[in-house]
Design a protein around this motif. Structure first.
Motif, short mmCIF file in Angstrom:
data_model
loop_
_atom_site.label_atom_id
_atom_site.label_comp_id
_atom_site.label_asym_id
_atom_site.label_seq_id
_atom_site.Cartn_x
_atom_site.Cartn_y
_atom_site.Cartn_z
N ILE A 1 0.89 -1.17 0.12
CA ILE A 1 0.00 0.02 -0.04
C ILE A 1 0.77 1.18 -0.14
O ILE A 1 0.59 2.25 -0.71
CB ILE A 1 -1.08 -0.07 1.20
CG1 ILE A 1 -2.11 1.15 0.83
CG2 ILE A 1 -0.51 0.13 2.36
CD1 ILE A 1 -3.18 0.63 0.00
N TYR A 2 2.02 1.39 0.88
CA TYR A 2 2.90 2.24 0.59
C TYR A 2 3.39 2.67 -0.81
O TYR A 2 3.62 3.58 -1.31
CB TYR A 2 4.10 2.27 1.72
CG TYR A 2 3.72 2.29 3.19
CD1 TYR A 2 3.25 3.80 3.72
CD2 TYR A 2 3.90 1.28 3.91
CE1 TYR A 2 2.87 3.62 5.07
CE2 TYR A 2 3.37 1.45 5.26
CZ TYR A 2 3.06 2.54 5.81
OH TYR A 2 2.61 2.69 7.25
N PHE B 1 9.36 2.58 9.17
CA PHE B 1 10.38 1.65 8.42
C PHE B 1 9.76 1.01 7.36
O PHE B 1 10.24 0.94 6.28
CB PHE B 1 10.46 0.59 9.45
CG PHE B 1 11.39 -0.55 9.12
CD1 PHE B 1 12.68 -0.79 8.95
CD2 PHE B 1 10.49 -1.83 8.61
CE1 PHE B 1 13.36 -1.66 8.43
CE2 PHE B 1 11.08 -2.78 8.25
CZ PHE B 1 12.56 -2.97 8.32
N THR B 2 8.42 0.51 7.33
CA THR B 2 7.79 -0.09 6.28
C THR B 2 7.63 1.02 5.10
O THR B 2 7.83 0.58 4.00
CB THR B 2 6.41 -0.60 6.71
OG1 THR B 2 6.70 -1.28 7.84
CG2 THR B 2 5.78 -1.62 5.40
N ALA B 3 7.20 2.10 5.26
CA ALA B 3 7.03 3.35 4.32
C ALA B 3 8.31 3.45 3.72
O ALA B 3 8.33 3.41 2.45
CB ALA B 3 6.61 4.49 4.88
N LEU B 4 9.43 3.62 4.40
CA LEU B 4 10.81 3.70 3.98
C LEU B 4 11.31 2.61 2.85
O LEU B 4 11.70 2.59 1.84
CB LEU B 4 11.75 4.12 4.78
CG LEU B 4 11.59 5.62 5.62
CD1 LEU B 4 12.57 5.76 6.50
CD2 LEU B 4 11.40 6.67 4.71
N LYS B 5 11.00 1.41 3.30
CA LYS B 5 11.43 0.10 2.82
C LYS B 5 10.48 0.22 1.29
O LYS B 5 11.12 -0.48 0.39
CB LYS B 5 10.77 -1.04 3.60
CG LYS B 5 12.13 -1.37 4.86
CD LYS B 5 13.07 -2.34 3.90
CE LYS B 5 14.26 -2.53 4.97
NZ LYS B 5 15.35 -2.81 4.45
N ALA B 6 9.34 0.69 1.25
CA ALA B 6 8.64 0.58 0.13
C ALA B 6 9.02 1.58 -0.59
O ALA B 6 8.31 1.79 -1.87
CB ALA B 6 7.24 0.81 0.59
N GLY B 7 10.05 2.42 -0.48
CA GLY B 7 10.47 3.77 -1.39
C GLY B 7 9.92 5.00 -1.08
O GLY B 7 10.07 5.81 -2.12
N MET B 8 9.18 5.22 -0.22
CA MET B 8 8.50 6.58 0.00
C MET B 8 9.76 7.30 0.29
O MET B 8 10.53 7.13 1.32
CB MET B 8 7.50 6.45 1.11
CG MET B 8 6.00 5.88 0.51
SD MET B 8 4.67 6.56 1.42
CE MET B 8 4.55 8.08 1.09
#
Ligand code: LLP
Length: 419
Positions: free
Chosen positions: A64-65, A84-91
């Protein structure tokens, strides 16, 4: 109707069950993208900037991110884990707004050192923690202060005077707020970006939002700088036929129009207007697919027992939330009053109490609709249940977004010298 009409394509639930097993979260990706654009493309003004922040607590997985990034939205994050999850998704870290009433020093340092520098101050004490982290890292942070406007919305009604003891935000005119503003003026690290307010969830009318905008803009008139406003999320979604949410275009047009008129009236300007929808982006795009395992007739109740329950959707047990569903392949058969219960050792583990479904047999597939928000994100491993898999369906093709947990996942992190 063994198939669901997904973004113009038919998806067969029996095929999904064969491919991924149950319980299964199934998201209509086309629908999510459409809603993201409904927000983003209509929430526009010639007089100020606008930003749509997806409130990622509603569903906070990499997929979703990734969509949020691809479709040009920002995101509201409330923990180190969501960051962490948002940054991992490349945001882009600059597209994240970090909320929370008790952000830990560790989370703040993690955020700021990763350039997540838009932070929402929740209290005087939270300000002190934010400033200390920024100072330690010698970085500037741009902060909104969460205000408690006193406006509280409950689905169809709103109240303007209650809520003074809320866990979130600072009361307008309070000593803590004034002191925070004084400290920001003196701070070398914290810059005031503006103010934030969030009045509630699953709101079906505009009056509460307008009342909050009135309060925020009246307050903003006391400042000489051109600041930004975030008016939160909470826009309603349709769970059952009794829910009548407003159309997204009507909501955002209403917000822009009301804010613009009020700005003219007060003769002030704002830099950016932000909104933070979560539920309304993912709720109706998500369904849960279960298998009915056992049936039981008690003197007053026909139970259908499913292979999931409160561990993948706690909302009925926690909020008495209502859902509707259907049995795959039996959509047109006569219905009767039944109760759908989960498999946890807990009497309250009921997903649909007194709902209408046709006669079922063991092995039937049950689809529960509108489970896309706060279902998977609030799931748990109670009774060592495995968290279900999550599948996204895009242009007719299904893709795994989260794999089903395995037994080994359940003991990961547990320490036992004999293993
Ligand atoms: N912004 C802030 C500051 C919030 O606290 C929330 C939700 C949102 C935005 C997004 O609200 P939404 O558009 O999703 O209604 N677990 C509950 C919902 C808790 C909502 C918490 N804050 C549920 O399952 O209904």
């Amino acid at each position: 109707m063994t198939s669901l009409f997904f973004g113009g394509f038919m998806i067969n639930y029996k095929e999904l069950e064969q491919k991924y097993s149950t319980p299964l979260y199934v998201y209509d990706e086309n629908k999510i993208i459409e809603i993201m654009h409904d927000y983003k493309d209509n929430f526009k003004s010639d007089e100020f900037n606008t930003k749509v922040l997806y409130a990622s607590k509603a569903l906070s997985i990499l997929k979703i991110y990734r969509l949020v990034k691809e479709h040009g939205l920002c995101a509201d994050v409330v923990s180190g884990g969501e960051i962490f999850t948002a940054l991992k998704a490349g945001m882009n870290p600059q597209d994240l707004y970090f909320h929370g009433n008790n952000k830990s020093p560790y989370e703040l340092e993690y955020a700021i050192s990763n350039d997540v520098t838009h932070i929402v101050i929740d209290s005087l004490s939270d300000f002190n923690h934010i400033e200390a982290a920024a100072k330690k890292l010698n970085k500037k942070v741009s902060c909104l202060i969460r205000l408690n406007t006193g406006v509280e919305a409950h689905t169809h009604k709103f109240i303007v005077t209650s809520h003074i003891d809320s866990k979130f935000g600072m009361l307008i005119g309070s000593k803590d707020l004034n002191q925070t503003l004084e400290l920001i003026k003196k701070s070398k690290y914290v810059i005031l970006e503006g103010f934030h307010s969030h009045i509630g969830s699953q709101i079906m009318t505009m009056e509460g939002f307008y009342a909050a905008i009135d309060k925020l803009l009246d307050y903003l008139k006391n400042f000489n700088e051109v600041l930004s406003l975030n008016i939160g999320g909470g826009f309603g979604a349709k769970y059952t036929c009794d829910d009548k949410p407003l159309e997204i275009k009507a909501i955002v047009n209403g917000l822009i129009k009301y804010t613009t008129e009020k700005l003219h009236q007060l003769n002030i300007k704002i830099d950016t207007l932000m909104i933070e929808p979560g539920r309304s982006i993912v709720c109706e795009a998500g369904t849960t697919l279960y298998k009915i395992g056992a049936l039981k007739q008690t003197p007053n109740r026909q139970y259908y027992f499913i292979d999931g329950g409160m561990t993948d959707n706690i909302r009925p047990a926690l909020y008495q939330a209502k859902y509707e569903g259907y049995i795959v392949g039996k959509e047109n058969l006569p219905k009767r009053l039944v109760t759908v219960a989960g498999k946890c050792c807990e009497s309250g583990d009921i997903i649909m109490e007194d709902t209408y479904l046709p006669d079922a047999e063991e092995g039937d597939l049950l689809v529960v609709k509108s489970t896309g928000a706060y279902g998977y994100s609030m799931s748990s491993n109670y009774n060592k249940a495995l968290r279900p898999a999550v599948v996204f369906v895009h242009d007719g093709a299904s893709r795994l977004a989260v794999r089903r947990q395995t037994f080994n996942d359940l003991i990961e992190g547990e320490i036992d010298e004999n293993i």
